[in-house]
Design a protein around this motif. Sequence first.
Motif, PDB file in Angstrom:
ATOM      1  N   GLU A 284       0.832  -1.205   0.000  1.00 55.09           N
ATOM      2  CA  GLU A 284       0.000   0.000   0.000  1.00 55.09           C
ATOM      3  C   GLU A 284       0.868   1.258   0.000  1.00 55.09           C
ATOM      4  O   GLU A 284       0.639   2.199  -0.758  1.00 55.09           O
ATOM      5  CB  GLU A 284      -0.916  -0.019   1.233  1.00 55.09           C
ATOM      6  CG  GLU A 284      -1.611   1.284   1.554  1.00 55.09           C
ATOM      7  CD  GLU A 284      -2.650   1.671   0.521  1.00 55.09           C
ATOM      8  OE1 GLU A 284      -3.047   2.841   0.499  1.00 55.09           O
ATOM      9  OE2 GLU A 284      -3.052   0.800  -0.277  1.00 55.09           O
ATOM     10  N   GLY A 285       1.900   1.257   0.856  1.00 54.67           N
ATOM     11  CA  GLY A 285       2.741   2.442   0.980  1.00 54.67           C
ATOM     12  C   GLY A 285       3.584   2.734  -0.242  1.00 54.67           C
ATOM     13  O   GLY A 285       3.983   3.875  -0.472  1.00 54.67           O
ATOM     14  N   LEU A 286       3.860   1.688  -1.028  1.00 51.95           N
ATOM     15  CA  LEU A 286       4.749   1.867  -2.181  1.00 51.95           C
ATOM     16  C   LEU A 286       4.019   1.785  -3.520  1.00 51.95           C
ATOM     17  O   LEU A 286       4.656   1.701  -4.564  1.00 51.95           O
ATOM     18  CB  LEU A 286       5.851   0.796  -2.154  1.00 51.95           C
ATOM     19  CG  LEU A 286       6.791   0.822  -0.947  1.00 51.95           C
ATOM     20  CD1 LEU A 286       7.782  -0.324  -1.027  1.00 51.95           C
ATOM     21  CD2 LEU A 286       7.528   2.152  -0.859  1.00 51.95           C
ATOM     22  N   LYS A 287       2.684   1.823  -3.489  1.00 53.11           N
ATOM     23  CA  LYS A 287       1.960   1.635  -4.751  1.00 53.11           C
ATOM     24  C   LYS A 287       2.221   2.761  -5.744  1.00 53.11           C
ATOM     25  O   LYS A 287       2.075   2.571  -6.951  1.00 53.11           O
ATOM     26  CB  LYS A 287       0.470   1.470  -4.487  1.00 53.11           C
ATOM     27  CG  LYS A 287      -0.241   2.681  -3.934  1.00 53.11           C
ATOM     28  CD  LYS A 287      -1.717   2.343  -3.716  1.00 53.11           C
ATOM     29  CE  LYS A 287      -2.479   3.523  -3.153  1.00 53.11           C
ATOM     30  NZ  LYS A 287      -3.892   3.189  -2.898  1.00 53.11           N
ATOM     31  N   TYR A 316     -10.440 -10.188   2.849  1.00 55.07           N
ATOM     32  CA  TYR A 316      -9.605  -8.983   2.902  1.00 55.07           C
ATOM     33  C   TYR A 316      -8.552  -9.006   1.794  1.00 55.07           C
ATOM     34  O   TYR A 316      -8.313  -7.989   1.127  1.00 55.07           O
ATOM     35  CB  TYR A 316      -8.926  -8.878   4.267  1.00 55.07           C
ATOM     36  CG  TYR A 316      -8.026  -7.674   4.399  1.00 55.07           C
ATOM     37  CD1 TYR A 316      -8.561  -6.382   4.392  1.00 55.07           C
ATOM     38  CD2 TYR A 316      -6.645  -7.812   4.506  1.00 55.07           C
ATOM     39  CE1 TYR A 316      -7.744  -5.277   4.502  1.00 55.07           C
ATOM     40  CE2 TYR A 316      -5.822  -6.708   4.617  1.00 55.07           C
ATOM     41  CZ  TYR A 316      -6.370  -5.444   4.619  1.00 55.07           C
ATOM     42  OH  TYR A 316      -5.553  -4.347   4.708  1.00 55.07           O
ATOM     43  N   LEU A 317      -7.935 -10.167   1.578  1.00 55.02           N
ATOM     44  CA  LEU A 317      -6.940 -10.283   0.509  1.00 55.02           C
ATOM     45  C   LEU A 317      -7.584 -10.053  -0.858  1.00 55.02           C
ATOM     46  O   LEU A 317      -6.992  -9.404  -1.735  1.00 55.02           O
ATOM     47  CB  LEU A 317      -6.280 -11.661   0.547  1.00 55.02           C
ATOM     48  CG  LEU A 317      -5.271 -11.897   1.673  1.00 55.02           C
ATOM     49  CD1 LEU A 317      -4.889 -13.368   1.736  1.00 55.02           C
ATOM     50  CD2 LEU A 317      -4.033 -11.030   1.496  1.00 55.02           C
ATOM     51  N   GLU A 318      -8.787 -10.577  -1.033  1.00 50.49           N
ATOM     52  CA  GLU A 318      -9.513 -10.390  -2.285  1.00 50.49           C
ATOM     53  C   GLU A 318      -9.785  -8.904  -2.516  1.00 50.49           C
ATOM     54  O   GLU A 318      -9.622  -8.380  -3.623  1.00 50.49           O
ATOM     55  CB  GLU A 318     -10.822 -11.172  -2.229  1.00 50.49           C
ATOM     56  CG  GLU A 318     -11.596 -11.204  -3.527  1.00 50.49           C
ATOM     57  CD  GLU A 318     -12.863 -12.018  -3.426  1.00 50.49           C
ATOM     58  OE1 GLU A 318     -13.498 -12.233  -4.465  1.00 50.49           O
ATOM     59  OE2 GLU A 318     -13.227 -12.438  -2.310  1.00 50.49           O
ATOM     60  N   GLU A 319     -10.175  -8.216  -1.442  1.00 53.51           N
ATOM     61  CA  GLU A 319     -10.440  -6.770  -1.527  1.00 53.51           C
ATOM     62  C   GLU A 319      -9.166  -5.993  -1.848  1.00 53.51           C
ATOM     63  O   GLU A 319      -9.159  -5.093  -2.695  1.00 53.51           O
ATOM     64  CB  GLU A 319     -11.020  -6.298  -0.193  1.00 53.51           C
ATOM     65  CG  GLU A 319     -11.289  -4.807  -0.107  1.00 53.51           C
ATOM     66  CD  GLU A 319     -11.665  -4.389   1.301  1.00 53.51           C
ATOM     67  OE1 GLU A 319     -11.166  -3.336   1.754  1.00 53.51           O
ATOM     68  OE2 GLU A 319     -12.427  -5.114   1.963  1.00 53.51           O
ATOM     69  N   GLN A 320      -8.054  -6.357  -1.175  1.00 56.04           N
ATOM     70  CA  GLN A 320      -6.784  -5.675  -1.417  1.00 56.04           C
ATOM     71  C   GLN A 320      -6.273  -5.929  -2.831  1.00 56.04           C
ATOM     72  O   GLN A 320      -5.690  -5.044  -3.461  1.00 56.04           O
ATOM     73  CB  GLN A 320      -5.732  -6.143  -0.395  1.00 56.04           C
ATOM     74  CG  GLN A 320      -5.979  -5.684   1.021  1.00 56.04           C
ATOM     75  CD  GLN A 320      -5.925  -4.171   1.147  1.00 56.04           C
ATOM     76  OE1 GLN A 320      -4.928  -3.532   0.816  1.00 56.04           O
ATOM     77  NE2 GLN A 320      -7.008  -3.586   1.616  1.00 56.04           N
ATOM     78  N   ALA A 321      -6.495  -7.135  -3.316  1.00 61.23           N
ATOM     79  CA  ALA A 321      -6.066  -7.473  -4.678  1.00 61.23           C
ATOM     80  C   ALA A 321      -6.731  -6.553  -5.691  1.00 61.23           C
ATOM     81  O   ALA A 321      -6.089  -6.069  -6.633  1.00 61.23           O
ATOM     82  CB  ALA A 321      -6.406  -8.930  -4.989  1.00 61.23           C
ATOM     83  N   ASN A 324      -5.784  -2.437  -4.613  1.00 63.18           N
ATOM     84  CA  ASN A 324      -4.397  -1.993  -4.771  1.00 63.18           C
ATOM     85  C   ASN A 324      -3.656  -2.707  -5.894  1.00 63.18           C
ATOM     86  O   ASN A 324      -2.435  -2.647  -5.969  1.00 63.18           O
ATOM     87  CB  ASN A 324      -3.633  -2.191  -3.445  1.00 63.18           C
ATOM     88  CG  ASN A 324      -4.129  -1.258  -2.361  1.00 63.18           C
ATOM     89  OD1 ASN A 324      -4.382  -0.082  -2.619  1.00 63.18           O
ATOM     90  ND2 ASN A 324      -4.296  -1.771  -1.159  1.00 63.18           N
ATOM     91  N   ASP A 325      -4.408  -3.389  -6.768  1.00 65.64           N
ATOM     92  CA  ASP A 325      -3.824  -4.033  -7.944  1.00 65.64           C
ATOM     93  C   ASP A 325      -2.697  -4.994  -7.545  1.00 65.64           C
ATOM     94  O   ASP A 325      -1.585  -4.919  -8.044  1.00 65.64           O
ATOM     95  CB  ASP A 325      -3.305  -2.981  -8.926  1.00 65.64           C
ATOM     96  CG  ASP A 325      -3.048  -3.584 -10.304  1.00 65.64           C
ATOM     97  OD1 ASP A 325      -3.598  -4.653 -10.587  1.00 65.64           O
ATOM     98  OD2 ASP A 325      -2.278  -2.978 -11.078  1.00 65.64           O
TER      99      ASP A 325
END
Length: 642
Positions: A284-287, A316-321, A324-325
Amino acid sequence: MYLSEITIEGYRVFDESKTINFNKGLNLLVGENGSGKSTIIDAIRLLLNEDEHSRSGINEEDFYSSIDKTVQSEKISIKGKFTDLSEDKKIDYLTWLDKDYNAILNIDIHEKRDRRNNFKKVIWGGESSSSIFEWEPLNDIQCVYLPALRDAEKKLRANRGSRLARLLLNLSQDEIKEKRKLGQQMEMEKDINEFNKELAKKKDIARANKLINDSLKNALGNVFGQNTKIQFNDLSYERIVESLRLVFFPGISPKEEVTYRNLFENSLGYNNLIYLATILAEFEGLKENYSSPRILLIEELEAHLHPQVQIKVLKYLEEQATKNDIQVIITTHSTTIASATPIRDIISINILKSGKIKITSLSKCKLEEKSEKFIDRWLDTTKSTLLFSKGAILVEGLAEAMLIPKFAEIYLKDLIAKGKGVPSSLEEAGVSVINMNGIFFQYFMQIYSGYKPIIPDKSNSENREKYKNRVKEFITKDSYNNDEFESTDNIPIRCVALTDNDPDKAEVPIKGADIKGNNPQLYLINQLKNMTDNCRVFKNEKTFEYDMALEDRKNAKYMIEIILDNLDTDGPIKNKMKNYSTSIDEEEEIEDNIMAYEILNQLDSNMGKGLFAQLLLEKIDENNEFAVPEYIKDAINFVLDI
């Protein structure tokens, strides 16, 4: 830009070239032990040069070798394809591009040692191995790996290379470069420096410092002596962040005065979640810094996690995928995780009887939208076992789900006694019995059948009702011509469904009558037989309970005893059942089909089928015998390939 496929050959279990297709976001690898899930993960790590968990590289055992050692691979080949490149990325990865503007990355490892005793390795981008390879595009790909047996506490511990230090250094890298260029300190360096100065003034620290230096001076003298100073660690920003450690509080909103605890006091599961959170925080921080693929590889996500937490983390992983691509590739043995994953995101890996491995991305099964939505809704933790099975028997209800495994045990025991080399149970054969709670077989069969009808278009001359009827007639055909269907990928295990014929209620068929039934799924019997080797549907004469009673009078006797034990009142029903029981004992003439009909009526009106199945199971265990209906034997024969 994401990893759309990887092709592996000669690596561990993959003797032949195998291509695995991936989705842009979430991907779940399911399969039995030894099917190659970890090999796929390690192949991606090898290709992308990921080694956070000290991947030891290639050794002799990594080259494919047959069990008898007669076939040995001389080369490991791994090829990755990256799809959906932006215009900027097409320029950045120009030397990797194929004619379709996909980025291709290859690695070949030969079983020949160089002068340093390492295996010869060749890596290149694009189609030609003779092109000059540029490392910068590869180094720009973020790939993080979480192993199955991960020591989260160790990776989070305060030391050089810790996950926390890596996160902080990556988030601060631009500021560090700028400060170093200007010869300035980071704010944290200034603060620690000031703190150390104040610390040195403290009475106990100053006294201890003096005693140590006096001892050194007395022992070594002025020439050889050294000076020491008590302070907190190195003053550089890099060493400071490596000294930091995560602590935890078992709750979400602690008050300021609450004392946090050390990670070794936390559970393995929660430490794994904290570890995962630091990785996602880094992504997230380096996107903004990375537009290249960002890939998260997780082996056995379920490790140390409660089932409800497994689902929460997966979602949560599905949402982050998506948000945040991030491309997430997970291996699992958990039916909980499999049931919570959209069917199109699942990749099934199966070991065939021949020993070969078949990999099926379920998105390539070309499920109709209606079927896909249905399966996603219905795939609970029980039904998802079919994704981990060597075969599947789909049944309509609870009674069949309870009794079929016992019937199989009885039938297989008889075959073994006749000298047949068969497993002793469905469990031993790895076959799952799945309760569908209805006749929804056509949706699930599409995963296994390997074909999909091409629905005809509506013509201008027909109204909606006429077109609907024409489509229904087309779907229920006994077979299709070559231009009426398309081949699809499929899970290569045998799947069989057991269903009721459901003729008119008043019908009392005898054995082998094969009268017309009203079950709308019966068209699958002929169609599957004509179109696929993987799937079959078998039907009874009327219903599951009716056919059990019709099959053999001993069966009927057991069923009547259960009915009599559960009748609360005396009357014509009890008398009728007693008369049937007596006639069976005295081997009198009985119309078996009429008796089966009466038994079915009593089960429908006076007992629940679930309770009846439990009581029948107990009775079969007591007597250790039962005549298995022929259509059930046929299903067992098919699913076990007998």
